[in-house]
Design an enzyme around this catalytic site. Structure first.
Site, PDB file in Angstrom:
ATOM      1  CE  LYS A  46      -4.575   0.958   0.560  1.00  0.00           C
ATOM      2  NZ  LYS A  46      -5.764   0.182   0.431  1.00  0.00           N
ATOM      3  N   GLY A  66     -24.641   2.959   2.434  1.00  0.00           N
ATOM      4  CA  GLY A  66     -23.162   3.207   2.077  1.00  0.00           C
ATOM      5  C   GLY A  66     -24.288   2.965   0.133  1.00  0.00           C
ATOM      6  N   GLY A  82     -22.570   3.501  -2.201  1.00  0.00           N
ATOM      7  CA  GLY A  82     -21.464   4.382  -3.833  1.00  0.00           C
ATOM      8  C   GLY A  82     -21.047   3.203  -4.835  1.00  0.00           C
ATOM      9  CB  VAL A  90     -19.318  -1.639  -2.210  1.00  0.00           C
ATOM     10  CG1 VAL A  90     -19.653  -2.426  -1.861  1.00  0.00           C
ATOM     11  CG2 VAL A  90     -17.209  -0.928  -2.533  1.00  0.00           C
ATOM     12  N   GLY A  91     -21.958  -0.375  -2.399  1.00  0.00           N
ATOM     13  CA  GLY A  91     -23.662  -0.427  -1.972  1.00  0.00           C
ATOM     14  C   GLY A  91     -24.489  -0.785  -3.708  1.00  0.00           C
TER      15      GLY A  91
HETATM   16  P1  NAD Z   1     -18.182   5.579  -2.569  1.00  0.00           P
HETATM   17  O1  NAD Z   1     -17.030   6.432  -2.060  1.00  0.00           O
HETATM   18  O2  NAD Z   1     -18.054   4.976  -3.901  1.00  0.00           O
HETATM   19  O3  NAD Z   1     -19.576   5.604  -1.621  1.00  0.00           O
HETATM   20  C1  NAD Z   1     -19.876   5.330   0.326  1.00  0.00           C
HETATM   21  C2  NAD Z   1     -21.289   5.626   0.217  1.00  0.00           C
HETATM   22  O4  NAD Z   1     -21.794   6.184   1.058  1.00  0.00           O
HETATM   23  C3  NAD Z   1     -21.630   6.879  -0.367  1.00  0.00           C
HETATM   24  O5  NAD Z   1     -22.556   6.852  -1.673  1.00  0.00           O
HETATM   25  C4  NAD Z   1     -21.546   7.975   0.760  1.00  0.00           C
HETATM   26  O6  NAD Z   1     -22.674   9.341   0.635  1.00  0.00           O
HETATM   27  C5  NAD Z   1     -22.139   7.608   1.558  1.00  0.00           C
HETATM   28  N1  NAD Z   1     -21.490   7.223   2.717  1.00  0.00           N
HETATM   29  C6  NAD Z   1     -20.471   7.805   3.239  1.00  0.00           C
HETATM   30  N2  NAD Z   1     -20.914   8.569   5.034  1.00  0.00           N
HETATM   31  C7  NAD Z   1     -22.122   7.792   5.076  1.00  0.00           C
HETATM   32  C8  NAD Z   1     -22.372   7.285   6.070  1.00  0.00           C
HETATM   33  N3  NAD Z   1     -22.333   7.791   7.374  1.00  0.00           N
HETATM   34  N4  NAD Z   1     -23.448   6.432   6.750  1.00  0.00           N
HETATM   35  C9  NAD Z   1     -24.301   6.087   5.610  1.00  0.00           C
HETATM   36  N5  NAD Z   1     -23.472   6.472   3.416  1.00  0.00           N
HETATM   37  C10 NAD Z   1     -22.833   7.114   3.959  1.00  0.00           C
HETATM   38  O7  NAD Z   1     -17.020   4.674  -1.751  1.00  0.00           O
HETATM   39  P2  NAD Z   1     -16.999   3.132  -2.640  1.00  0.00           P
HETATM   40  O8  NAD Z   1     -16.063   2.709  -3.378  1.00  0.00           O
HETATM   41  O9  NAD Z   1     -18.375   1.995  -2.648  1.00  0.00           O
HETATM   42  O10 NAD Z   1     -16.455   2.106  -1.003  1.00  0.00           O
HETATM   43  C11 NAD Z   1     -17.620   1.876   0.216  1.00  0.00           C
HETATM   44  C12 NAD Z   1     -16.953   1.204   0.875  1.00  0.00           C
HETATM   45  O11 NAD Z   1     -16.403  -0.285   0.999  1.00  0.00           O
HETATM   46  C13 NAD Z   1     -15.500   1.625   2.006  1.00  0.00           C
HETATM   47  O12 NAD Z   1     -15.312   1.278   3.107  1.00  0.00           O
HETATM   48  C14 NAD Z   1     -14.523   1.370   0.675  1.00  0.00           C
HETATM   49  O13 NAD Z   1     -12.730   1.602   1.421  1.00  0.00           O
HETATM   50  C15 NAD Z   1     -14.771   0.086   0.569  1.00  0.00           C
HETATM   51  N6  NAD Z   1     -14.294  -0.831  -0.164  1.00  0.00           N
HETATM   52  C16 NAD Z   1     -14.042  -0.533  -1.376  1.00  0.00           C
HETATM   53  C17 NAD Z   1     -14.168  -1.142  -2.723  1.00  0.00           C
HETATM   54  C18 NAD Z   1     -14.130  -0.860  -4.180  1.00  0.00           C
HETATM   55  O14 NAD Z   1     -14.336  -1.941  -5.141  1.00  0.00           O
HETATM   56  N7  NAD Z   1     -15.291   0.287  -4.282  1.00  0.00           N
HETATM   57  C19 NAD Z   1     -13.229  -2.615  -2.272  1.00  0.00           C
HETATM   58  C20 NAD Z   1     -13.404  -2.713  -0.979  1.00  0.00           C
HETATM   59  C21 NAD Z   1     -13.803  -2.799  -0.210  1.00  0.00           C
END
Ligand code: NAD
Length: 370
Positions: free
Chosen positions: A77, A177, A179, A181-182
Site C-alpha cells: 500500500k 452506503g 456508492g 460497492v453498495g
Molecule cells: P463510494 O464513495 O463510491 O460510496 C460511499 C457511499 O457511502 C456513498 O453513497 C456515500 O454517500 C455513503 N456514505 C458516506 N458516509 C456515510 C454514512 N455515514 N452513512 C451512510 N452512508 C454514507 O465508496 P465505495 O467505493 O463504494 O467504498 C465503500 C467502502 O467499501 C469503503 O469503506 C471502501 O474502502 C470499501 N471498499 C471498496 C471497494 C471498491 O471496489 N470500491 C473494494 C473494497 C472495499
C-alpha cells in the site's frame, strides 16, 4: 528516534520506503508487506492525515486479502500526504512524480484507493508501465463502473445464506452506503430475488418494507441527488439504517460503524462487510454470540482486487467476473467450514487460512528459512 522496525513480524513488512521531493511538495510512504505470493498489489491513498502506520496496516490487510483470494500477489500500500481535491494539474504533477519515484520498486503494483482514481492510474502506467485499475481506453477493466466488489458481495452472500438456511428469494436487504460497492451489491442481489428494504447515503436513510426500486435509486444517485429525494418509501435520518429489521445487512460506507455501543440495535441474520473494518472486534463477537453470521471484509469485498489482478494478466471483463465468482465462492465456503470445525469466528478462520497460505508461499522462496 522511532524504531523503524516497530511493525516487523514473521510476515513482513518486506520494505518501507519514504519519499520526499521538497521542490514538488511530495511526501509519500510505500509499504511492501509481503511478496511471497507474487508482486504486491495495493492502492495509493491520498489524504492530508495519512501515516506510515496506516500504510503498514493497509498493506498487511492486502497481504491477507490477496492470499485468501488465491491471487498471485502479495500485499502493499502507499500513501501520499496531500489534499486529494487539489486542481487536476497539481494532482497530475504529484502523481507523476510519485510514479517516477517508485519506478524501481518493481515488486509494488499500485492501484486506486481513497483520493486516487483510474485517471491517476493512467498517469502512473504512462510513466512507469505498471499499475492496475486503469481507464478502459488503455485496456483497463473499470471495476467500480462494472460493480466488481458488489458482484463479489452477492456471491459471498449466496454461499453464506445456505449455511444459515436463508432463501435469497424474498430475503430482505438493508445497505448502508449507496456508492460503488453498495448500489451494485443491491443490483446483483436483486437479480437473485432479494428485496431491498432500506438504503442509506451520507444524507440519510430511505425505507420501504415492500421493496425499493433499485434502478430508480441508482438513477437518482447518478443525477447527483440524495436517496431521500426518492418519492417512494419513508426518508429517515442517517443512523436509522442500523435499526431496520432485515435478513442481510451490508455496511458499504465507513469504518467502525457498528460498535459495542450500537450492535444490539442490528436486527438481522447475516452481515456481509462491503466496507473495510465496518464492525469493531467487540461488535463482531457480540453478533456471533447472538447467532448472526458475519462475513469479514477481506473475504466479502475482495471482488475489486480480483478484478484488478485479472486486468494485470490482460484478462477481459468476462474473465474478471468469472474469477470473482469462483474465488469468492470458494473462499467463503472454506472459511465457513473452517469456522464451524474450530468453533471460531469467520474472521479468525479467514486470518488463519490466509496466514497459512502466505507462510506456505514463503517456504518456496529461496531467501526464506525452511
Ligand atoms: P463510494 O464513495 O463510491 O460510496 C460511499 C457511499 O457511502 C456513498 O453513497 C456515500 O454517500 C455513503 N456514505 C458516506 N458516509 C456515510 C454514512 N455515514 N452513512 C451512510 N452512508 C454514507 O465508496 P465505495 O467505493 O463504494 O467504498 C465503500 C467502502 O467499501 C469503503 O469503506 C471502501 O474502502 C470499501 N471498499 C471498496 C471497494 C471498491 O471496489 N470500491 C473494494 C473494497 C472495499
Amino acid at each position: 528516534m522511532e524504531d523503524v522496525f516497530r511493525f516487523a513480524d514473521e510476515l513482513g513488512p518486506f520494505k518501507i520506503v519514504h519519499i520526499h521531493r521538497a521542490s514538488l511538495g511530495l511526501k509519500a510512504v510505500i509499504v511492501v508487506d509481503n511478496v511471497a505470493c507474487g508482486p504486491a498489489v495495493g492502492g495509493i491513498r491520498m489524504a492530508p492525515d495519512v501515516s506510515t502506520e496506516e500504510a503498514f496496516r493497509l498493506a498487511r490487510a492486502m497481504t491477507l486479502k490477496n492470499a485468501a483470494a488465491g491471487l498471485p500477489h502479495g500485499g502493499g500500500k502507499s500513501v501520499i500526504y496531500g489534499d486529494p481535491k487539489v486542481t487536476l494539474g497539481v494532482k497530475e504533477r504529484l502523481i507523476r512524480a510519485f510514479a517516477s519515484a517508485i519506478r524501481d520498486i518493481t515488486d509494488y503494483i499500485p492501484g486506486p484507493d481513497m483520493g486516487t482514481d483510474e485517471r491517476a492510474m493512467g498517469w502512473i502506467a504512462d510513466e512507469i508501465g505498471r499499475a492496475v485499475g486503469l481507464p478502459r481506453e488503455i485496456g483497463g477493466i473499470p471495476l467500480d463502473e462494472i460493480g466488481a466488489t458488489g458482484f463479489g458481495l452477492a456471491a459471498t452472500i449466496d454461499v453464506a445464506s445456505q449455511y444459515i438456511g436463508l432463501n435469497l428469494k424474498g430475503a430482505r436487504v438493508a445497505i448502508q452506503g449507496f456508492g460503488a460497492v453498495g448500489k451494485h451489491a443491491a443490483r446483483y442481489l436483486g437479480e437473485k430475488g432479494t428485496i431491498l428494504v432500506a438504503a442509506s447515503d451520507s444524507r440519510g436513510t430511505i425505507i420501504d418494507s415492500d421493496g425499493l426500486d433499485i434502478a430508480a435509486l441508482i438513477a437518482l444517485k447518478a443525477a447527483g441527488r440524495p436517496l431521500k429525494d426518492h418519492p417512494m418509501g419513508r426518508a429517515l435520518d442517517l443512523d436509522a439504517i442500523i435499526d431496520v429489521p432485515c435478513d442481510i445487512w451490508i455496511p458499504a460506507a465507513r469504518p467502525d460503524i457498528i460498535t459495542a455501543g450500537n450492535v444490539a440495535r442490528l436486527n438481522t441474520r447475516l452481515v456481509a462487510e462491503g466496507a473495510n473494518i465496518p464492525c469493531t472486534p467487540e461488535a463482531e463477537q457480540a453478533l456471533a454470540a447472538r447467532g448472526v453470521l458475519v462475513i469479514p471484509d477481506f473475504i466479502a469485498n475482495a471482488g475489486g482486487v480480483i478484478c484488478a489482478a485479472t486486468e494485470y494478466q490482460h484478462g477481459t471483463q468476462t474473465q474478471a467476473f468469472a474469477a470473482i465468482d469462483e474465488k469468492i465462492r470458494a473462499i467463503t465456503r472454506l472459511v465457513l467450514e473452517q469456522a464451524k470445525r474450530s468453533n471460531d469466528l469467520p474472521r479468525a478462520a479467514a486470518v488463519s487460512f490466509a496466514v497459512t497460505r502466505v507462510r506456505d508461499a514463503m517456504r518456496v522462496r529461496r531467501w526464506e528459512a525452511k
